[in-house]
Design an enzyme around this catalytic site. Sequence first.
Site, short mmCIF file in Angstrom:
data_model
loop_
_atom_site.label_atom_id
_atom_site.label_comp_id
_atom_site.label_asym_id
_atom_site.label_seq_id
_atom_site.Cartn_x
_atom_site.Cartn_y
_atom_site.Cartn_z
N GLU A 1 45.13 -39.93 11.77
CA GLU A 1 45.39 -39.54 10.39
C GLU A 1 46.90 -39.40 10.17
O GLU A 1 47.56 -38.57 10.80
CB GLU A 1 44.69 -38.24 10.02
CG GLU A 1 44.90 -37.89 8.55
CD GLU A 1 44.08 -36.71 8.08
OE1 GLU A 1 44.02 -36.50 6.85
OE2 GLU A 1 43.52 -35.99 8.93
N HIS B 1 40.68 -41.18 3.50
CA HIS B 1 40.52 -39.95 2.74
C HIS B 1 41.06 -40.15 1.33
O HIS B 1 42.13 -40.75 1.16
CB HIS B 1 41.34 -38.81 3.35
CG HIS B 1 40.61 -37.99 4.34
ND1 HIS B 1 41.24 -37.05 5.14
CD2 HIS B 1 39.30 -37.92 4.68
CE1 HIS B 1 40.36 -36.46 5.92
NE2 HIS B 1 39.18 -36.98 5.67
N GLU C 1 38.66 -35.02 0.78
CA GLU C 1 39.10 -33.85 1.55
C GLU C 1 39.83 -32.91 0.60
O GLU C 1 40.72 -33.32 -0.14
CB GLU C 1 40.03 -34.24 2.68
CG GLU C 1 40.47 -33.05 3.51
CD GLU C 1 41.53 -33.41 4.54
OE1 GLU C 1 41.37 -33.00 5.70
OE2 GLU C 1 42.51 -34.10 4.19
N THR D 1 45.17 -40.51 0.63
CA THR D 1 45.99 -40.71 -0.57
C THR D 1 46.92 -39.53 -0.83
O THR D 1 48.01 -39.73 -1.38
CB THR D 1 45.10 -40.95 -1.81
OG1 THR D 1 44.22 -39.83 -2.01
CG2 THR D 1 44.28 -42.21 -1.66
#
Length: 293
Positions: A146, A205, A240, A180
Amino acid sequence: MDFGIHTFVWNDGQTQQDIEQAMEMTRETGFAILELPGLDPRAFDLDRLVRRAVELEIRLAASAGLTPAHDVTSEDPEVVRRGEMFLLEAVGVARDLGSTQMSGPIFSAHQKFPTMPTREGWKRSAEVLARVAETAKDAGVALCLELVNRYETNLINTVQQGLAYIEESGSDNIFLHLDTFHMNIEEADPVQAIRLAGDRIGYFHVGESNRGYLGSGTVDFEATFDALLEIGYSRGISIEAFNSRTCRDHLKTVCAIWRDVFHDDVDFALHSKVFLDMQYAAAQRRAGAYAPA
């Protein structure tokens, strides 16, 4: 396209009851995937979670994050060793949950760093992740890095950096996990970043620039979905978001959750699902309109 939601929209995921409640709410609000925070296999009945997911007809997606005590960029060999052991255990949890990926900021401690990253730290991290990725590959689990913003790691913040890291690792089982919210901070052009990442995107996400209701901030979701369709991305998209009630204490500090951007979790989830369905459908229509006859 399957859409998912993170456990932290519902609760802090600290207990078996928390996770099972989040699973039920995920189903009730129409999502196909529940993303789980890092779970200690000694504290949760993973088999029960899998059975419940089957009953509810949802999928479980595993994620994790490294604490400073497990930082694989550390100069302390014992800290690096602990980090590698932690990641291997997290891969085992992902496998046992039936998750095809293990995502999150798993290449360095998830924290605000007071110093610049070092070449040695980068190399140590890539070497550890390459070894973990081999074990994960045998387990049918892809590692997805991530790419969080500069306030949450000093090592990798952009797609270009992430691709360089994957290349140095030499692994074909390490992918990128784009978000994003973070891209809105770090990428000069988030849409071009999606195109650049291409088939190395393993998980995605969505989060608004203010971490609140989708569409209430500055993220260009229309262009984002167009780009995802353009590159043929189909591995799932999850919302998220955090608030002070559902966020674990250490994440409140790391992610700077100083004010609540939503108060009604059901309303937030339902709005997110409708928003995602509409954005994806509109992108499909646009792609069809521009397709050659």
